[in-house]
Motif scaffolding. Sequence first.
Motif, PDB file in Angstrom:
ATOM      1  N   PHE A 266      -8.096  14.042  -4.882  1.00 48.29           N
ATOM      2  CA  PHE A 266      -7.688  15.187  -5.476  1.00 48.29           C
ATOM      3  C   PHE A 266      -6.332  14.989  -6.227  1.00 48.29           C
ATOM      4  O   PHE A 266      -5.611  13.928  -5.721  1.00 48.29           O
ATOM      5  CB  PHE A 266      -7.593  16.701  -4.634  1.00 48.29           C
ATOM      6  N   ASP A 267      -6.040  15.739  -6.971  1.00 51.57           N
ATOM      7  CA  ASP A 267      -4.881  15.637  -7.923  1.00 51.57           C
ATOM      8  C   ASP A 267      -3.942  17.192  -7.826  1.00 51.57           C
ATOM      9  O   ASP A 267      -4.665  18.010  -8.270  1.00 51.57           O
ATOM     10  CB  ASP A 267      -5.129  15.189  -9.166  1.00 51.57           C
TER      11      ASP A 267
ATOM     12  N   PRO B 298       0.943  -1.194   0.029  1.00 50.98           N
ATOM     13  CA  PRO B 298       0.104  -0.014  -0.051  1.00 50.98           C
ATOM     14  C   PRO B 298       0.781   1.138   0.137  1.00 50.98           C
ATOM     15  O   PRO B 298       1.873   1.335   0.945  1.00 50.98           O
ATOM     16  CB  PRO B 298      -0.815  -0.077   1.271  1.00 50.98           C
ATOM     17  N   GLN B 299       0.766   2.282  -0.807  1.00 49.43           N
ATOM     18  CA  GLN B 299       1.540   3.432  -1.316  1.00 49.43           C
ATOM     19  C   GLN B 299       1.537   4.141   0.142  1.00 49.43           C
ATOM     20  O   GLN B 299       2.597   5.001   0.405  1.00 49.43           O
ATOM     21  CB  GLN B 299       1.161   4.006  -2.393  1.00 49.43           C
ATOM     22  N   LEU B 300       0.400   4.298   0.681  1.00 51.34           N
ATOM     23  CA  LEU B 300       0.463   5.163   1.940  1.00 51.34           C
ATOM     24  C   LEU B 300       0.478   4.255   3.386  1.00 51.34           C
ATOM     25  O   LEU B 300      -0.622   3.267   3.338  1.00 51.34           O
ATOM     26  CB  LEU B 300      -0.734   5.908   1.930  1.00 51.34           C
ATOM     27  N   GLY B 301       1.386   4.406   4.073  1.00 49.46           N
ATOM     28  CA  GLY B 301       1.299   3.558   5.478  1.00 49.46           C
ATOM     29  C   GLY B 301       1.454   4.629   6.599  1.00 49.46           C
ATOM     30  O   GLY B 301       1.340   5.816   6.527  1.00 49.46           O
ATOM     31  N   PHE B 302       1.515   3.924   7.557  1.00 47.35           N
ATOM     32  CA  PHE B 302       1.376   4.772   9.003  1.00 47.35           C
ATOM     33  C   PHE B 302       2.911   4.226   9.797  1.00 47.35           C
ATOM     34  O   PHE B 302       3.217   3.393   9.988  1.00 47.35           O
ATOM     35  CB  PHE B 302       0.590   4.187   9.937  1.00 47.35           C
TER      36      PHE B 302
ATOM     37  N   ILE C 283       1.432  14.990   1.222  1.00 48.79           N
ATOM     38  CA  ILE C 283       1.314  13.684   0.897  1.00 48.79           C
ATOM     39  C   ILE C 283       0.988  13.255  -0.258  1.00 48.79           C
ATOM     40  O   ILE C 283       1.297  12.321  -0.883  1.00 48.79           O
ATOM     41  CB  ILE C 283       0.379  12.939   2.095  1.00 48.79           C
ATOM     42  N   ARG C 284      -0.087  14.073  -0.691  1.00 50.77           N
ATOM     43  CA  ARG C 284      -0.449  13.811  -2.250  1.00 50.77           C
ATOM     44  C   ARG C 284       0.863  14.211  -3.121  1.00 50.77           C
ATOM     45  O   ARG C 284       1.087  13.423  -4.062  1.00 50.77           O
ATOM     46  CB  ARG C 284      -1.453  15.212  -2.627  1.00 50.77           C
TER      47      ARG C 284
END
Length: 276
Positions: free
Chosen positions: A245-246, A13-17, A216-217
């Motif tokens: 959003f982009d 997963p590209q976003l982690g914690f 983060i984006r």
Amino acid sequence: MQYITLNDDVRIPQLGFGVWQIPDAQAYEAVSTALEAGYRHVDTAAAYENEAGVGRAIRESGVPREDVFLTTKLWNGDQGYDTTLRAFDLSLERLGTDYVDLYLIHWPVPEQDLYIESWRALEKIAADGRARAIGVSNFTAETLDRLLKEGTTPPAINQIELHPYFPQAAMREYDRKHGIVTEAWSPLGQGGDLLGEPLLTRLGGLYGKTPAQVVIRWHLQLGNVVIPKSATPSRIRENFDVFDFDLTPDEIDEITALGGAGGRIGPDPAVFNYTG
Ligand SMILES: NC(=O)C1=CN([C@@H]2O[C@H](COP(=O)(O)OP(=O)(O)OC[C@H]3O[C@@H](n4cnc5c(N)ncnc54)[C@H](OP(=O)(O)O)[C@@H]3O)[C@@H](O)[C@H]2O)C=CC1
Ligand SMILES: O=C(O)C(=O)[C@@H](O)[C@H](O)C(=O)CO
């Protein structure tokens, strides 16, 4: 959630914690909140001394273990072939799981010159099916050149300091050329001056987002794996709300250009030889 396929076909997963500096006693609550918010990727390390709380939160979350991507790291003082295997066993024991999704060498520690031996132990751990993917953290072009030459398996990931004040163009390009995914640590610049940058506030205003969400984006659109840390429930949720959003290519370039304003926050891996 967006996924990236690593060079060994494992999907991350590209976003982690991230959980550095969250004491073990609070890690359970923070990781539980993150899993409830939708995160399915947690980044810890033996050195963070919170593997037990992280593991318990995952086990008790109701989310199947195979749906959570769990990373931990080999500490510098444990490098060496046998010592790595022992350190890995202890990490699994504290995490309360029989495998991790990603195991990383935390720092190369060039002075002690043990990272090749340690990598062989990571290769054995992967071959035994106890780490689905293996990689490195804080490796430079020099230390990676040697690892790629002397190792059998190329690392799947290089986790490095990376944020708009330190955008790491050369290292990202090196990783890309060698089929290694770049993962950004301290992606929010540790919540310091970066988040007060007028550019980020302006872009946030355009999209109805906070400066942290814009950053983060930026990471996601650059193709980085990104692991923001927060111990604050509202921020844990805020940092996950970034998939609607982009940024335009020009906006991405403007954010990258902030690199002229700041620099590295953490240690320089070429000379960081701490093993304590
Ligand atoms: N491999 C390595 O050598 C390293 C790996 N890492 C990994 O990377 C992860 C992230 O890096 P880290 O250094 O923790 O720093 P981050 O860049 O993720 O920033 C964390 C800081 O930003 C604050 N913050 C988080 N979200 C927001 C928000 N939405 N608005 C305002 N402030 C916010 C947090 O405060 P609060 O918690 O109070 O909400 C905290 O002080 C680590 O937790 C760890 O997993 C980090 C360093 C080195
Ligand atoms: O958080 C990590 O993963 C680290 O390696 C850092 O704590 C690092 O050791 C550091 O910042 C030392 O000053």
